[in-house]
Design a protein around this motif. Structure first.
Motif, short mmCIF file in Angstrom:
data_model
loop_
_atom_site.label_atom_id
_atom_site.label_comp_id
_atom_site.label_asym_id
_atom_site.label_seq_id
_atom_site.Cartn_x
_atom_site.Cartn_y
_atom_site.Cartn_z
N ASP A 8 38.79 45.43 34.26
CA ASP A 8 37.47 45.83 34.73
C ASP A 8 36.50 44.66 34.86
O ASP A 8 35.30 44.86 34.98
CB ASP A 8 36.88 46.89 33.80
CG ASP A 8 36.74 46.39 32.37
OD1 ASP A 8 37.35 45.36 32.03
OD2 ASP A 8 36.02 47.04 31.60
N VAL A 9 37.01 43.44 34.90
CA VAL A 9 36.11 42.29 34.99
C VAL A 9 35.55 42.17 36.40
O VAL A 9 36.17 42.56 37.38
CB VAL A 9 36.81 40.97 34.58
CG1 VAL A 9 37.19 41.00 33.12
CG2 VAL A 9 37.99 40.67 35.46
N ARG A 10 34.36 41.64 36.50
CA ARG A 10 33.67 41.46 37.78
C ARG A 10 34.20 40.23 38.51
O ARG A 10 34.33 40.22 39.73
CB ARG A 10 32.17 41.32 37.51
CG ARG A 10 31.32 41.06 38.73
CD ARG A 10 29.84 41.05 38.35
NE ARG A 10 29.52 40.23 37.22
CZ ARG A 10 29.17 38.94 37.28
NH1 ARG A 10 29.10 38.33 38.44
NH2 ARG A 10 28.89 38.26 36.18
N VAL A 11 34.53 39.20 37.75
CA VAL A 11 35.01 37.95 38.35
C VAL A 11 36.01 37.31 37.40
O VAL A 11 35.94 37.48 36.19
CB VAL A 11 33.81 37.00 38.64
CG1 VAL A 11 33.15 36.55 37.37
CG2 VAL A 11 34.21 35.82 39.48
N ARG A 12 36.96 36.57 37.97
CA ARG A 12 37.95 35.85 37.16
C ARG A 12 37.77 34.36 37.40
O ARG A 12 37.64 33.93 38.54
CB ARG A 12 39.35 36.28 37.54
CG ARG A 12 39.65 37.69 37.12
CD ARG A 12 41.06 38.11 37.56
NE ARG A 12 41.38 39.41 37.03
CZ ARG A 12 41.09 40.55 37.62
NH1 ARG A 12 40.46 40.55 38.79
NH2 ARG A 12 41.41 41.69 37.08
N ASP A 35 31.86 40.61 31.38
CA ASP A 35 32.53 41.03 32.61
C ASP A 35 33.13 39.86 33.39
O ASP A 35 33.46 39.97 34.56
CB ASP A 35 31.59 41.84 33.50
CG ASP A 35 30.37 41.07 33.95
OD1 ASP A 35 30.11 39.98 33.39
OD2 ASP A 35 29.68 41.54 34.87
N VAL A 36 33.29 38.71 32.73
CA VAL A 36 33.94 37.55 33.33
C VAL A 36 35.27 37.33 32.62
O VAL A 36 35.32 37.19 31.41
CB VAL A 36 33.06 36.28 33.22
CG1 VAL A 36 33.82 35.05 33.67
CG2 VAL A 36 31.79 36.46 34.02
#
Length: 77
Positions: A8-12, A35-36
């Motif tokens: 569910d992360v926004r960005v990797r 969320d990263v």
């Protein structure tokens, strides 16, 4: 008990780390928002001796080789 699995992360963010450096992953995780997602790979670094000991001044050749193929390409793959 529910535990987040990281999907569910926004960005990797991918990070290439010198093989003997003990801090970057935990330091980056402490600074990044929840969320990263952080993903790291170890790259051989000729400027370190056994046990991760480094000279106060690192010669230029090991630094250049750290950023050149094939090591950096293999880690990024």
């Amino acid at each position: 008990m529910y535990r987040p699995d990281g999907w569910d992360v926004r960005v990797r963010v991918g990070v290439l780390v010198p093989e003997g450096d003990v801090g970057p992953e935990s330091e980056l995780r402490a600074m990044a928002p929840l969320d990263v997602g952080l993903h790291s790979a170890r790259v051989p670094f000729g400027g370190m001796r056994a046990g991760g000991v480094m000279d106060p001044t690192i010669p230029l050749a090991p630094v250049r080789s750290f950023a050149e193929p094939p090591y950096v390409d293999d880690a990024a793959e």
